[in-house]
Structures are given as C-alpha cells and as structure tokens.
Scaffold this motif. Sequence first.
Motif, PDB file in Angstrom:
ATOM      1  N   PRO A  23     -60.967   6.487  87.390  1.00 53.29           N
ATOM      2  CA  PRO A  23     -59.591   6.373  86.887  1.00 53.29           C
ATOM      3  C   PRO A  23     -58.902   7.725  86.714  1.00 53.29           C
ATOM      4  N   THR A  71     -55.504   4.747  85.340  1.00 55.21           N
ATOM      5  CA  THR A  71     -55.398   3.671  86.341  1.00 55.21           C
ATOM      6  C   THR A  71     -56.572   2.721  86.160  1.00 55.21           C
ATOM      7  N   GLU A  95     -48.851   4.658  88.542  1.00 55.25           N
ATOM      8  CA  GLU A  95     -48.168   5.893  88.917  1.00 55.25           C
ATOM      9  C   GLU A  95     -46.654   5.727  89.032  1.00 55.25           C
ATOM     10  N   TRP A 111     -45.934  -2.537  92.309  1.00 52.99           N
ATOM     11  CA  TRP A 111     -45.817  -1.213  91.688  1.00 52.99           C
ATOM     12  C   TRP A 111     -47.179  -0.762  91.240  1.00 52.99           C
ATOM     13  N   THR A 124     -59.835   0.550  90.427  1.00 52.72           N
ATOM     14  CA  THR A 124     -60.244  -0.343  91.501  1.00 52.72           C
ATOM     15  C   THR A 124     -60.882   0.439  92.642  1.00 52.72           C
ATOM     16  N   THR A 125     -60.337   1.610  92.921  1.00 50.18           N
ATOM     17  CA  THR A 125     -60.805   2.353  94.084  1.00 50.18           C
ATOM     18  C   THR A 125     -61.715   3.524  93.732  1.00 50.18           C
ATOM     19  N   GLY A 126     -61.821   3.875  92.481  1.00 51.17           N
ATOM     20  CA  GLY A 126     -62.698   4.995  92.136  1.00 51.17           C
ATOM     21  C   GLY A 126     -62.528   5.398  90.690  1.00 51.17           C
ATOM     22  N   LYS A 167     -58.548  -7.175  88.832  1.00 55.26           N
ATOM     23  CA  LYS A 167     -58.444  -6.950  90.278  1.00 55.26           C
ATOM     24  C   LYS A 167     -59.812  -6.966  90.939  1.00 55.26           C
ATOM     25  N   VAL A 203     -47.882  -9.866  89.473  1.00 58.66           N
ATOM     26  CA  VAL A 203     -48.152  -8.435  89.645  1.00 58.66           C
ATOM     27  C   VAL A 203     -49.644  -8.157  89.668  1.00 58.66           C
ATOM     28  N   GLY A 204     -50.032  -7.110  90.370  1.00 59.86           N
ATOM     29  CA  GLY A 204     -51.402  -6.611  90.272  1.00 59.86           C
ATOM     30  C   GLY A 204     -52.156  -6.608  91.575  1.00 59.86           C
ATOM     31  N   ARG A 214     -55.642  -2.420  99.978  1.00 58.41           N
ATOM     32  CA  ARG A 214     -55.878  -0.976  99.879  1.00 58.41           C
ATOM     33  C   ARG A 214     -56.195  -0.400 101.243  1.00 58.41           C
ATOM     34  N   PRO A 250     -51.883  -8.462  95.908  1.00 55.52           N
ATOM     35  CA  PRO A 250     -51.090  -9.349  96.759  1.00 55.52           C
ATOM     36  C   PRO A 250     -51.332 -10.791  96.305  1.00 55.52           C
TER      37      PRO A 250
END
Length: 654
Positions: free
Chosen positions: A275, A268, A422, A419, A271-273, A619, A391-392, A522, A394
Amino acid sequence: MSSQIDHVFDETRVFPPSPEFAAAAVAQPEIYTEAATDREAFWAKQARELDWHTPFTEVLDWSTPPFAKWFADGEINVAYNCLDRHVEAGNGDRVALLWEGEPGDERRITYAELTDEVKRLANVLEGLGVGHGDRVAIYLPMIPEAVASMLAVARIGAIHSVVFGGFSADSLRSRIDDAGAKLVITADGGYRKGKASALKPTVDQALADRGEGEQNTVEHVIVVKRCENEIDWNDERDLWYGDVVGAASNAHEAQAFPAENPLFILYTSGTTGKPKGILHTSGGYLTQASYTHRVVFDLKPETDVYWCTADIGWVTGHSYVTYGPLANGATQVMYEGTPETPQQGRWWDIIQKYGVTTLYTAPTAIRSFMKLGREIPNQYDLASLRLLGSVGEPINPEAWIWYRDVIGGSRTPIVDTWWQTETGAIMVSPLPGVTATKPGSAQVALPGVSIDVVDDDGRPQGAGGGGLLAITEPWPSMLRGIWGDPERFKETYWDKFEKQGYYFAGDGARFDEDGDLWLLGRVDDVMNVSGHRLSTAEIESALVAHEATAEAAVVGASDETTGQAVVAFVIIKESYLKAHAPEGLAQLLRGWVGEQIGPIARPRDVYIVAELPKTRSGKIMRRLLRDVAEGREVGDTTTLADTMVMSTISAQVK
Ligand code: ATP
Ligand code: MG
C-alpha cells in the motif's frame, strides 16, 4: 504494441434516462460544453460553491509537474464547510447522520449537533498539543465519532490517517509509524458479525514493544466507549472520548488554512502490492469531492436519504461518507455492521426503514447478494430508491442488470464510478438523467476531467482499441504525493508518460464506437494467450453471465504452448446448486466462455471454489490466484480480508 488489449466481449444493452429523471436532474447536458469551453473557469466555479475565508485568485499552478497546486492563494477551513456553514444557513436541524449500530441501536445527529461535537473535540485535540500539520491516526468502527474525528482533525489544520478497523496491530503500527502520528483515536471495540471486535487492544499492541532506536511518536490515545469489553488502561496516555469531549467547551472558531494545506494521508487498498500512503490537500480535494457528489448522485439535500456503504477506512468513505455529503448538507445513513447480520436482508431492511433514495456500494457486495438470491431483497419495499451507484472494480454487465432490476425495480439509473485513492474523487461516471447508461461501462469522463486510452508510448488508441487509461490534465482532487516518498510518487504515476505529462492509472481500458469507456482490469493482470492480450474483466463478465455463476476471477498462468493460459476460479450460486448437480460444471463453463467470446478466451482450467481472495475493501487479489494456478507458494497476504482463504483454495484446486 504490448499495451494493446484485444477486445472480446460484446455488451450492447442501453438504458436511456426517463424523461422525468432527466427534467429534474441536477446535471443538465450543457455542463459538458461549459467545462470543455474553459476547464479552469469551470473548476473555479465549482470551488466557489464552497465558503472561502480568503477567496482565491489563482486556479491551477502546473509549473512544476507532477506537483500541482490548486486555488493556492485561497484560504479555507474544510470542517467549517461541512458543518458551521450549514448551521449558519439555518439548516442546523437537518439530520446529518441516520446512524444504525449492528445490534440495532440508533442515533440521529443533526448538523447543529455534529458541529457542536466537532468543536468540542477540536478543543480537546488542541488542549493535548495537537496542531497544524500534526498527524492523527483514526482507528474506529463505523460510528458517528469516526466522522466527527476526521472533521475535528481537519478543523485544526492537522492531518488524519484513517486506518481500517479490521487491520492487524502490525498494519496499524506501520501506518502510525510511517505518518509519525502524535495521537490515536480509537474505541474499546465495534460490532461486526454479531460480536464485539476489540480495537483498543490492537492499538495497545501496535504501540508496545518498541525495539532500540525505534521511536514511539504517539503521546495520547483517545478511546470511544462503544462496547462492554474489558480493556487495559494506561493512565498517562489514555483518555475516554466521552469524558474529554463532555468536559470541553463547544466554542471553537474555525481558522483559515491555505488551500494546499494537507488534509489526510490514506493508504491504497493493496490489491497490486504494498500500500502507498496517498497525500491529499484541502481546497481542491473538497471542491471535487463535493462537486462529484452533487452531480453524480443527483443530490437533492432537502429530500434525499443517501447511503454509501463504504467504511471510512477507504477513500470512498472519505470522499462519499464524510467530505462530499457533509459539504453538500446531505442527510445520510451510516451503518456499523456487516450486511448479513443478524439476517441476510439487513441492508434492504435499512433501506426500507429510512427510505433510502440513493445507494452507493461495490460490485463485490452486489455479487454476494446475487449469490444468495433475489428472494431476500424481494421481501422488502425498496421503492424509495431512485439512484444506484457502484465503485471499486469493474461491474460485470450481469451484476449491473441484477442490481438495476432486483434492487432498483428496473427503474433506477446506475452510475458506475471509476476512480482511485489517488484521484481523491470520481473521475469517470455517467451523469444520471443525462447519460444513456450501458451495463459494465463507466462511460464518460466527468465534466472538467480529461482522460484517454493510450499505448505504451502515450499514443491515443481511438475507438475500439484497448490500451492504458491515462489522465491527461491535472484535476483538483489529485494526489499531491506519496507521504515521505516523492521518488515513488514520480516513478509510480508519472514516469511512464513523462513526455506527455499524463498520469498513469495502472488500469487497462478501451473506448467503444460511441466513445464510452470500458475498464478492462489491472494492467498487471492482462493475459497474453498465443499473442492475444486478453482482459480479466471481459472473461469474468462472460462467466458471470452464465446462470450458474455468482462470481469469477480469471488469471493468466504460464503455459508451454500458448505462453499463458486462461485459468478461472468460479463461485457457483446457491440457488443453482439446489437444482443442479455440480458434476461437469467446469466443462460446461469452459464451453460457455468459448461460445460467448470465442475459442481464444476459453479457460484451460475452471476451478469451482467456495470463496475468492479479497482485500479488506472487497477487491479480488488476482496475483494470489496466479500463484496457485502456477503452483507457486502464495505471496504476501497481509492485506487479505481472510487469510485462511488461500489455503482453502489451494486445497480445492488440488
Ligand atoms: P493498490 O493501488 O494498493 O493496488 P487499489 O488500487 O485496489 O490498491 P484503490 O485506490 O482503492 O486501491 O482502488 C482503485 C482501483 O480500483 C482502480 O485503479 C481500479 O482498478 C479499480 N476501480 C475502482 N472503481 C472502478 C470502476 N468503477 N470500474 C473499474 N475499476 C474500478
Ligand atoms: Mg491502485
């Protein structure tokens, strides 16, 4: 009720499809009824668009959730479906790739030529002892050999792990080691921003200096010659791609593999932590990648020139450069370099030159073009475009409107596709020609896909209520796990709604009164201001709606009186700065947000910055901005595209 998200931003514009587009569209309204009547039969029908060596009799096996099996008794070869079958159907002369290098060199590769190349490379790989289930790391620029490599690995039933060519030796090394790759395919370099960036030296570094007890699983490195840079060579290990592929036989029969044979591992974007190594398999993945590519992009393979700008290092490049388009026999543009090289109109030049009909890109790119101004695209003839995709992240309504007006000539539908790595393929999107589109909304689950917006306990929130996005039924291209970590797989995606058996996507969302879906950002980024839960996407959209703003990122910073306060980081448009003084802008924007959505959302601080921290896939990484806003040391920046950005921002904020 902590997962409730207050809805604050109003956007009511609607764009119905033109009668001409609707009449000729691949997807017709009945497709929704058909899928709703018998979901599994619907997916089985999509799967039968592919060529199966052994037809399946079972559709879905969900007897041991969260481990799904789709079409499990069927056998298929993914590469055969993307290549040989088009040649056998008489379409070997159709151009598969209209490739353009950053320096301006060109290659046109037909389906017959690509098939030939993939067969040779498959023979090379097998000759080097790579076989069923082995892992191959691919670390290449956006050149045709990247697509050929993915397909050659797929053809022999091995598993690829594509690593974005901009990643460092450390990132590459951890991905090679995590997958236990036996072979690496790379290039001497690739062109980006007018320069040759070296890749092979990074591979050498990633494979060097193993400590005691550390194993190097890589036996061979295949090197594509793309640039003229000098590279080190290891005679026992390294092979030139051109030499070995040139010498190999072009006869290779595609063997059949079970539908659930692993196809790839992909990390992934981080972005949030940290991968996660997402695992996808063959039959279900290819079914949904090709089906969504057909209906969402309204594909007319004989006449369309499709262009997805994503790098193959991201899932969008997997599903919408390699697998979806090629399974559907599409003709597509592939471009090696960056959008601003050698001049700021490069993309529009490519669209004009090849007559691109369908463009699929990311909001971050659109906002960067907005920042430069419409004068640049206005110099090109973009009349061939008939459909645009996003995509990617909002997409803010103002960016959506700009995309439609300036790039799409106020005529093209826009598909905002939601999407994840995942989900493997698009899950939520308008269908062009069917859906009346709304700027900023991803709108409806695709036929065959089931979603809901729920609270922390999995209870549906209904129209107007903001909560958590859940996927309520298994889907063919769903991830089958996290490589080597079944516990993390369950914990991350399934424990949250264990009782309902829903997939937890990690995104906030709401349905509007028409039942259309709006992504709110998120869940980790949702702000709590005086008891109101506010979405990053809504406040950012309000900021971008101001004529001065090119791009905005909003975070919640701890605040003594309100719990959290809204802090905004804003990039100002160049054109605005030419005509206005920057003084008082922050104050102006605070007031603007207050007017647009109410005092509760008014930022405590607005910082004018030159750049925002972004992942390599473009992102915004809000967690780093939160560190700055709260005066903390900035956290892990390893997946940032530009690691200098955070020190620049910290300095600007002071
Ligand atoms: P990580 O999981 O490591 O934090 P990531 O989530 O950024 O990384 P991806 O799988 O590339 O990795 O991104 C999927 C996410 O991108 C979604 O969960 C969502 O937050 C966002 N996203 C993608 N498309 C859209 C869209 N059309 N609208 C809104 N958000 C989107
Ligand atoms: Mg994610």
